[in-house]
Motif scaffolding. Sequence first.
Motif, PDB file in Angstrom:
ATOM      1  N   LEU A  26      31.756  -6.302  -1.336  1.00  0.00           N
ATOM      2  CA  LEU A  26      32.583  -5.538  -0.416  1.00  0.00           C
ATOM      3  C   LEU A  26      32.954  -4.176  -1.001  1.00  0.00           C
ATOM      4  CD1 LEU A  26      35.008  -8.347   0.832  1.00  0.00           C
ATOM      5  CD2 LEU A  26      33.212  -7.236   2.172  1.00  0.00           C
ATOM      6  N   VAL A  27      33.332  -4.154  -2.279  1.00  0.00           N
ATOM      7  CA  VAL A  27      33.659  -2.893  -2.939  1.00  0.00           C
ATOM      8  C   VAL A  27      32.470  -1.947  -2.870  1.00  0.00           C
ATOM      9  CG1 VAL A  27      34.207  -1.795  -5.149  1.00  0.00           C
ATOM     10  CG2 VAL A  27      35.414  -3.880  -4.462  1.00  0.00           C
ATOM     11  N   ALA A  28      31.285  -2.462  -3.209  1.00  0.00           N
ATOM     12  CA  ALA A  28      30.084  -1.633  -3.227  1.00  0.00           C
ATOM     13  C   ALA A  28      29.720  -1.127  -1.841  1.00  0.00           C
ATOM     14  CB  ALA A  28      28.923  -2.427  -3.824  1.00  0.00           C
ATOM     15  N   GLU A  29      29.846  -1.979  -0.835  1.00  0.00           N
ATOM     16  CA  GLU A  29      29.467  -1.570   0.516  1.00  0.00           C
ATOM     17  C   GLU A  29      30.455  -0.566   1.095  1.00  0.00           C
ATOM     18  OE1 GLU A  29      28.859  -5.203   2.667  1.00  0.00           O
ATOM     19  OE2 GLU A  29      26.941  -5.604   1.671  1.00  0.00           O
ATOM     20  N   LEU A  30      31.719  -0.703   0.749  1.00  0.00           N
ATOM     21  CA  LEU A  30      32.692   0.301   1.165  1.00  0.00           C
ATOM     22  C   LEU A  30      32.351   1.654   0.551  1.00  0.00           C
ATOM     23  CD1 LEU A  30      35.962  -1.796   0.804  1.00  0.00           C
ATOM     24  CD2 LEU A  30      35.118  -0.817   2.943  1.00  0.00           C
ATOM     25  N   LEU A  55      23.442  -1.030  -3.331  1.00  0.00           N
ATOM     26  CA  LEU A  55      24.678  -1.099  -4.113  1.00  0.00           C
ATOM     27  C   LEU A  55      25.305  -2.478  -3.993  1.00  0.00           C
ATOM     28  CD1 LEU A  55      26.613   2.291  -3.695  1.00  0.00           C
ATOM     29  CD2 LEU A  55      25.238   1.491  -5.628  1.00  0.00           C
ATOM     30  N   GLY A  56      25.263  -3.039  -2.794  1.00  0.00           N
ATOM     31  CA  GLY A  56      25.838  -4.365  -2.607  1.00  0.00           C
ATOM     32  C   GLY A  56      25.114  -5.440  -3.390  1.00  0.00           C
ATOM     33  N   SER A  57      23.781  -5.356  -3.444  1.00  0.00           N
ATOM     34  CA  SER A  57      23.009  -6.409  -4.105  1.00  0.00           C
ATOM     35  C   SER A  57      23.123  -6.356  -5.621  1.00  0.00           C
ATOM     36  CB  SER A  57      21.542  -6.324  -3.696  1.00  0.00           C
ATOM     37  OG  SER A  57      20.884  -5.207  -4.283  1.00  0.00           O
ATOM     38  N   ILE A  58      23.445  -5.185  -6.182  1.00  0.00           N
ATOM     39  CA  ILE A  58      23.564  -5.084  -7.645  1.00  0.00           C
ATOM     40  C   ILE A  58      25.005  -5.269  -8.116  1.00  0.00           C
ATOM     41  CG2 ILE A  58      21.597  -3.513  -7.776  1.00  0.00           C
ATOM     42  CD1 ILE A  58      23.647  -1.244  -8.361  1.00  0.00           C
ATOM     43  N   ALA A  59      25.947  -5.425  -7.191  1.00  0.00           N
ATOM     44  CA  ALA A  59      27.366  -5.377  -7.545  1.00  0.00           C
ATOM     45  C   ALA A  59      27.788  -6.480  -8.501  1.00  0.00           C
ATOM     46  CB  ALA A  59      28.219  -5.424  -6.283  1.00  0.00           C
ATOM     47  N   SER A  60      27.145  -7.634  -8.453  1.00  0.00           N
ATOM     48  CA  SER A  60      27.523  -8.762  -9.315  1.00  0.00           C
ATOM     49  C   SER A  60      26.547  -8.968 -10.464  1.00  0.00           C
ATOM     50  CB  SER A  60      27.631 -10.049  -8.489  1.00  0.00           C
ATOM     51  OG  SER A  60      28.712  -9.980  -7.586  1.00  0.00           O
ATOM     52  N   TRP A  61      25.626  -8.028 -10.649  1.00  0.00           N
ATOM     53  CA  TRP A  61      24.632  -8.153 -11.721  1.00  0.00           C
ATOM     54  C   TRP A  61      25.284  -8.384 -13.074  1.00  0.00           C
ATOM     55  CZ3 TRP A  61      24.135  -4.776 -15.900  1.00  0.00           C
ATOM     56  CH2 TRP A  61      22.994  -4.934 -16.692  1.00  0.00           C
ATOM     57  N   LEU A 169      41.471 -18.367  -7.853  1.00  0.00           N
ATOM     58  CA  LEU A 169      42.086 -18.128  -6.557  1.00  0.00           C
ATOM     59  C   LEU A 169      41.980 -16.660  -6.172  1.00  0.00           C
ATOM     60  CD1 LEU A 169      43.885 -18.970  -4.140  1.00  0.00           C
ATOM     61  CD2 LEU A 169      45.872 -18.558  -5.601  1.00  0.00           C
ATOM     62  N   TRP A 170      42.244 -15.778  -7.145  1.00  0.00           N
ATOM     63  CA  TRP A 170      42.166 -14.348  -6.869  1.00  0.00           C
ATOM     64  C   TRP A 170      40.735 -13.843  -6.827  1.00  0.00           C
ATOM     65  CZ3 TRP A 170      45.540 -10.346  -5.666  1.00  0.00           C
ATOM     66  CH2 TRP A 170      46.851 -10.768  -5.418  1.00  0.00           C
ATOM     67  N   ASP A 171      39.832 -14.476  -7.561  1.00  0.00           N
ATOM     68  CA  ASP A 171      38.431 -14.079  -7.492  1.00  0.00           C
ATOM     69  C   ASP A 171      37.872 -14.256  -6.085  1.00  0.00           C
ATOM     70  OD1 ASP A 171      38.046 -13.273 -10.101  1.00  0.00           O
ATOM     71  OD2 ASP A 171      37.138 -15.145 -10.768  1.00  0.00           O
ATOM     72  N   SER A 172      38.105 -15.410  -5.506  1.00  0.00           N
ATOM     73  CA  SER A 172      37.445 -15.712  -4.236  1.00  0.00           C
ATOM     74  C   SER A 172      38.261 -16.565  -3.281  1.00  0.00           C
ATOM     75  CB  SER A 172      36.106 -16.420  -4.509  1.00  0.00           C
ATOM     76  OG  SER A 172      36.298 -17.574  -5.299  1.00  0.00           O
ATOM     77  N   GLY A 173      39.206 -17.342  -3.810  1.00  0.00           N
ATOM     78  CA  GLY A 173      39.931 -18.272  -2.953  1.00  0.00           C
ATOM     79  C   GLY A 173      40.724 -17.604  -1.852  1.00  0.00           C
ATOM     80  N   THR A 178      40.544 -16.967   4.396  1.00  0.00           N
ATOM     81  CA  THR A 178      40.632 -16.253   5.681  1.00  0.00           C
ATOM     82  C   THR A 178      39.718 -16.852   6.731  1.00  0.00           C
ATOM     83  OG1 THR A 178      38.856 -14.662   5.177  1.00  0.00           O
ATOM     84  CG2 THR A 178      41.107 -14.098   4.434  1.00  0.00           C
ATOM     85  N   GLY A 179      38.654 -17.535   6.294  1.00  0.00           N
ATOM     86  CA  GLY A 179      37.705 -18.104   7.231  1.00  0.00           C
ATOM     87  C   GLY A 179      36.741 -17.087   7.820  1.00  0.00           C
ATOM     88  N   LEU A 180      36.808 -15.839   7.376  1.00  0.00           N
ATOM     89  CA  LEU A 180      35.941 -14.787   7.903  1.00  0.00           C
ATOM     90  C   LEU A 180      34.630 -14.746   7.126  1.00  0.00           C
ATOM     91  CD1 LEU A 180      38.560 -11.893   8.228  1.00  0.00           C
ATOM     92  CD2 LEU A 180      37.748 -13.426  10.041  1.00  0.00           C
ATOM     93  N   ASP A 181      33.541 -14.413   7.827  1.00  0.00           N
ATOM     94  CA  ASP A 181      32.299 -14.187   7.111  1.00  0.00           C
ATOM     95  C   ASP A 181      32.347 -12.792   6.487  1.00  0.00           C
ATOM     96  OD1 ASP A 181      31.612 -12.267   9.089  1.00  0.00           O
ATOM     97  OD2 ASP A 181      30.402 -13.709  10.208  1.00  0.00           O
ATOM     98  N   ASP A 182      31.336 -12.476   5.687  1.00  0.00           N
ATOM     99  CA  ASP A 182      31.378 -11.228   4.934  1.00  0.00           C
ATOM    100  C   ASP A 182      31.455 -10.011   5.843  1.00  0.00           C
ATOM    101  OD1 ASP A 182      31.178 -12.815   2.736  1.00  0.00           O
ATOM    102  OD2 ASP A 182      29.289 -11.984   1.985  1.00  0.00           O
ATOM    103  N   GLY A 183      30.711 -10.029   6.946  1.00  0.00           N
ATOM    104  CA  GLY A 183      30.720  -8.885   7.852  1.00  0.00           C
ATOM    105  C   GLY A 183      32.081  -8.657   8.470  1.00  0.00           C
ATOM    106  N   ALA A 184      32.713  -9.725   8.923  1.00  0.00           N
ATOM    107  CA  ALA A 184      34.032  -9.600   9.536  1.00  0.00           C
ATOM    108  C   ALA A 184      35.073  -9.186   8.510  1.00  0.00           C
ATOM    109  CB  ALA A 184      34.429 -10.923  10.198  1.00  0.00           C
ATOM    110  N   LEU A 185      34.944  -9.715   7.298  1.00  0.00           N
ATOM    111  CA  LEU A 185      35.896  -9.353   6.244  1.00  0.00           C
ATOM    112  C   LEU A 185      35.732  -7.884   5.864  1.00  0.00           C
ATOM    113  CD1 LEU A 185      38.121 -10.454   4.426  1.00  0.00           C
ATOM    114  CD2 LEU A 185      36.355 -11.187   2.811  1.00  0.00           C
TER     115      LEU A 185
END
Length: 264
Positions: A26-30, A55-61, A169-173, A178-185
């Motif tokens: 999300l950070v990379a795509e923004l 940028l999004g695909s390399i963000a967690s490399w 919890l802060w990483d991903s929980g 939120t129940g949102l998919d990545d696009g909606a989030l």
Amino acid sequence: MAALLALATACAPLQALAWGHTGHRLVAELADADLTPAARRQVDALLAQEPGASLGSIASWADDLREQDPDLGKRTAAWHYVNLGEDHCHYDPPRDCRGGNCAVEALNRQTAILADRSQPAAARLQALKFVVHFTGDLHQPLHAGKAADKGGNTVQVNIDGRGTNLHALWDSGLFRHTGLDDGALLAQIRALPAPAPTQGAILPPHGAQWAEASCRIAVSPGLYPAGSKIDQAYFDRWTPVAERQIRIAGTHLAELLNAALGGS
């Protein structure tokens, strides 16, 4: 303080994940949406070394190195965080970043490599991957938190009957809840007001200020829950904070890339 530094070193493998894959993407795509034309050309040219990359695909490399390149992952593990929670959220390099082994100085070094067009293209691509990732890391509050609890990794919590820890919890929980998919989030976070432009030159990166701001969130009353159970009130209070940090990180990353790559 020596004991805290020892703890910081010991917790390196545990603190290598910030925001999880979704948050980093999300950070990379923004940021990707706010690149200048000149920066876009440079980013595209570097990513062309890996067809299909974005940028999004390399963000967690940098997190994936633990499996893909364990040696490099081990050598760079301490670059993902800086512990300021026991020191009033004030960054002091000799105390908090011995040998330059913390997120603040790692970001400085990698940005310099990225901006240097005399460097080999492969080195600049690797630097781009680190810059995208470490910018995200520095905006995750617990990556600038307390050495004593390893950035919340040793703080056990319970969500809907399942055990985890505060860092996870802060990483991903928070986002998963939120129940949102990545696009909606992404759309929800993109709709938040953009932070004010960074004042003054962005280079070298303002990583110390970003870390100090994140630390102030990490030590805010209530971020560490009173008990182990995470209830809806916790999500209601802190999910918007996490989303705001993602929004800020995206803007800061765009500013950084535009400054480092903005030449023709």
